[in-house]
Design a protein around this motif. Structure first.
Motif, PDB file in Angstrom:
ATOM      1  N   ALA A 192       0.835  -1.210   0.000  1.00  0.00           N
ATOM      2  CA  ALA A 192       0.000   0.000   0.000  1.00  0.00           C
ATOM      3  C   ALA A 192       0.863   1.250   0.000  1.00  0.00           C
ATOM      4  O   ALA A 192       0.561   2.230  -0.699  1.00  0.00           O
ATOM      5  CB  ALA A 192      -0.936  -0.006   1.213  1.00  0.00           C
ATOM      6  N   LEU A 193       1.947   1.229   0.755  1.00  0.00           N
ATOM      7  CA  LEU A 193       2.839   2.389   0.815  1.00  0.00           C
ATOM      8  C   LEU A 193       3.463   2.660  -0.553  1.00  0.00           C
ATOM      9  O   LEU A 193       3.507   3.812  -1.008  1.00  0.00           O
ATOM     10  CB  LEU A 193       3.924   2.163   1.872  1.00  0.00           C
ATOM     11  CG  LEU A 193       4.859   3.335   2.133  1.00  0.00           C
ATOM     12  CD1 LEU A 193       4.086   4.554   2.629  1.00  0.00           C
ATOM     13  CD2 LEU A 193       5.936   2.934   3.130  1.00  0.00           C
ATOM     14  N   ALA A 194       3.906   1.602  -1.210  1.00  0.00           N
ATOM     15  CA  ALA A 194       4.469   1.773  -2.552  1.00  0.00           C
ATOM     16  C   ALA A 194       3.419   2.350  -3.502  1.00  0.00           C
ATOM     17  O   ALA A 194       3.728   3.223  -4.326  1.00  0.00           O
ATOM     18  CB  ALA A 194       4.993   0.441  -3.069  1.00  0.00           C
ATOM     19  N   TYR A 195       2.183   1.879  -3.371  1.00  0.00           N
ATOM     20  CA  TYR A 195       1.097   2.374  -4.227  1.00  0.00           C
ATOM     21  C   TYR A 195       0.862   3.871  -4.015  1.00  0.00           C
ATOM     22  O   TYR A 195       0.595   4.602  -4.969  1.00  0.00           O
ATOM     23  CB  TYR A 195      -0.184   1.584  -3.943  1.00  0.00           C
ATOM     24  CG  TYR A 195      -1.371   2.073  -4.725  1.00  0.00           C
ATOM     25  CD1 TYR A 195      -1.534   1.736  -6.067  1.00  0.00           C
ATOM     26  CD2 TYR A 195      -2.347   2.874  -4.126  1.00  0.00           C
ATOM     27  CE1 TYR A 195      -2.628   2.190  -6.797  1.00  0.00           C
ATOM     28  CE2 TYR A 195      -3.441   3.328  -4.839  1.00  0.00           C
ATOM     29  CZ  TYR A 195      -3.576   2.985  -6.171  1.00  0.00           C
ATOM     30  OH  TYR A 195      -4.658   3.440  -6.885  1.00  0.00           O
ATOM     31  N   THR A 196       0.978   4.335  -2.766  1.00  0.00           N
ATOM     32  CA  THR A 196       0.739   5.760  -2.509  1.00  0.00           C
ATOM     33  C   THR A 196       1.763   6.642  -3.206  1.00  0.00           C
ATOM     34  O   THR A 196       1.496   7.813  -3.466  1.00  0.00           O
ATOM     35  CB  THR A 196       0.728   6.091  -0.994  1.00  0.00           C
ATOM     36  OG1 THR A 196       2.036   5.880  -0.450  1.00  0.00           O
ATOM     37  CG2 THR A 196      -0.303   5.279  -0.240  1.00  0.00           C
ATOM     38  N   HIS A 197       2.933   6.086  -3.501  1.00  0.00           N
ATOM     39  CA  HIS A 197       3.951   6.862  -4.221  1.00  0.00           C
ATOM     40  C   HIS A 197       3.749   6.799  -5.736  1.00  0.00           C
ATOM     41  O   HIS A 197       4.185   7.698  -6.461  1.00  0.00           O
ATOM     42  CB  HIS A 197       5.355   6.374  -3.845  1.00  0.00           C
ATOM     43  CG  HIS A 197       5.723   6.707  -2.437  1.00  0.00           C
ATOM     44  ND1 HIS A 197       6.183   7.950  -2.055  1.00  0.00           N
ATOM     45  CD2 HIS A 197       5.669   5.964  -1.300  1.00  0.00           C
ATOM     46  CE1 HIS A 197       6.408   7.960  -0.760  1.00  0.00           C
ATOM     47  NE2 HIS A 197       6.104   6.768  -0.270  1.00  0.00           N
ATOM     48  N   ASP A 198       3.092   5.733  -6.199  1.00  0.00           N
ATOM     49  CA  ASP A 198       2.839   5.576  -7.633  1.00  0.00           C
ATOM     50  C   ASP A 198       1.567   6.295  -8.087  1.00  0.00           C
ATOM     51  O   ASP A 198       1.516   6.852  -9.178  1.00  0.00           O
ATOM     52  CB  ASP A 198       2.713   4.092  -7.998  1.00  0.00           C
ATOM     53  CG  ASP A 198       4.014   3.351  -7.817  1.00  0.00           C
ATOM     54  OD1 ASP A 198       5.091   3.988  -7.815  1.00  0.00           O
ATOM     55  OD2 ASP A 198       3.961   2.112  -7.674  1.00  0.00           O
ATOM     56  N   ARG A 199       0.549   6.291  -7.255  1.00  0.00           N
ATOM     57  CA  ARG A 199      -0.766   6.840  -7.611  1.00  0.00           C
ATOM     58  C   ARG A 199      -0.723   8.354  -7.500  1.00  0.00           C
ATOM     59  O   ARG A 199      -0.293   8.903  -6.475  1.00  0.00           O
ATOM     60  CB  ARG A 199      -1.830   6.259  -6.674  1.00  0.00           C
ATOM     61  CG  ARG A 199      -3.200   6.884  -6.775  1.00  0.00           C
ATOM     62  CD  ARG A 199      -3.995   6.271  -7.919  1.00  0.00           C
ATOM     63  NE  ARG A 199      -5.407   6.544  -7.750  1.00  0.00           N
ATOM     64  CZ  ARG A 199      -6.014   7.597  -8.267  1.00  0.00           C
ATOM     65  NH1 ARG A 199      -5.350   8.498  -8.936  1.00  0.00           N
ATOM     66  NH2 ARG A 199      -7.315   7.749  -8.095  1.00  0.00           N
ATOM     67  N   GLU A 200      -1.189   9.012  -8.527  1.00  0.00           N
ATOM     68  CA  GLU A 200      -1.196  10.479  -8.519  1.00  0.00           C
ATOM     69  C   GLU A 200      -2.613  11.024  -8.539  1.00  0.00           C
ATOM     70  O   GLU A 200      -3.514  10.441  -9.136  1.00  0.00           O
ATOM     71  CB  GLU A 200      -0.417  11.021  -9.720  1.00  0.00           C
ATOM     72  CG  GLU A 200       1.069  10.817  -9.597  1.00  0.00           C
ATOM     73  CD  GLU A 200       1.864  11.571 -10.649  1.00  0.00           C
ATOM     74  OE1 GLU A 200       1.256  12.262 -11.493  1.00  0.00           O
ATOM     75  OE2 GLU A 200       3.094  11.469 -10.606  1.00  0.00           O
ATOM     76  N   GLN A 201      -2.774  12.132  -7.872  1.00  0.00           N
ATOM     77  CA  GLN A 201      -4.029  12.884  -7.840  1.00  0.00           C
ATOM     78  C   GLN A 201      -3.637  14.351  -7.790  1.00  0.00           C
ATOM     79  O   GLN A 201      -2.726  14.724  -7.045  1.00  0.00           O
ATOM     80  CB  GLN A 201      -4.854  12.489  -6.605  1.00  0.00           C
ATOM     81  CG  GLN A 201      -6.237  13.059  -6.561  1.00  0.00           C
ATOM     82  CD  GLN A 201      -7.143  12.450  -7.634  1.00  0.00           C
ATOM     83  OE1 GLN A 201      -7.021  11.294  -7.979  1.00  0.00           O
ATOM     84  NE2 GLN A 201      -8.032  13.250  -8.159  1.00  0.00           N
TER      85      GLN A 201
END
Length: 99
Positions: free
Chosen positions: A62-71
């Motif tokens: 999940a932490l890695a995803y928060t760095h990949d996902r942009e908003q």
């Protein structure tokens, strides 16, 4: 339906009207339930350790995803509200590890 570790082989076993010869008894007659519960309680330590590992793995992904996902043109890891949530989860996992 089974939750959690699906690789562990578990099933229901029923013993109805079973006669066990005295020489095959483990422990005292009538104390089987207490013995079984004591064994299960010891197994809970290992299960707890497995669940902490599972939580850590999920958190890492999940932490890695928060760095990949942009908003709004930036990674969602930069949003303070999400940072609070991730910090809370990290704290809870570490607390579980220390139990």
């Amino acid at each position: 339906s089974k939750l959690g570790i699906r690789a562990s082989s578990t099933c229901t076993v029923n013993f109805d009207n079973v006669k066990v010869p005295a020489e095959n008894l483990i422990g005292e007659e009538g104390r089987g339930y207490k013995i079984a519960i004591e064994i299960l309680n010891e197994g809970h330590v290992g299960i707890g350790a497995q669940m902490v590992g599972l939580a850590q793995g999920a958190f890492d992904r999940a932490l890695a995803y928060t760095h990949d996902r942009e908003q709004l043109a930036k990674p969602i890891a930069k949003f303070q509200g999400l940072q609070f949530q991730m910090a809370q989860v990290a704290t809870e996992i570490e607390a579980a590890r220390l139990m």
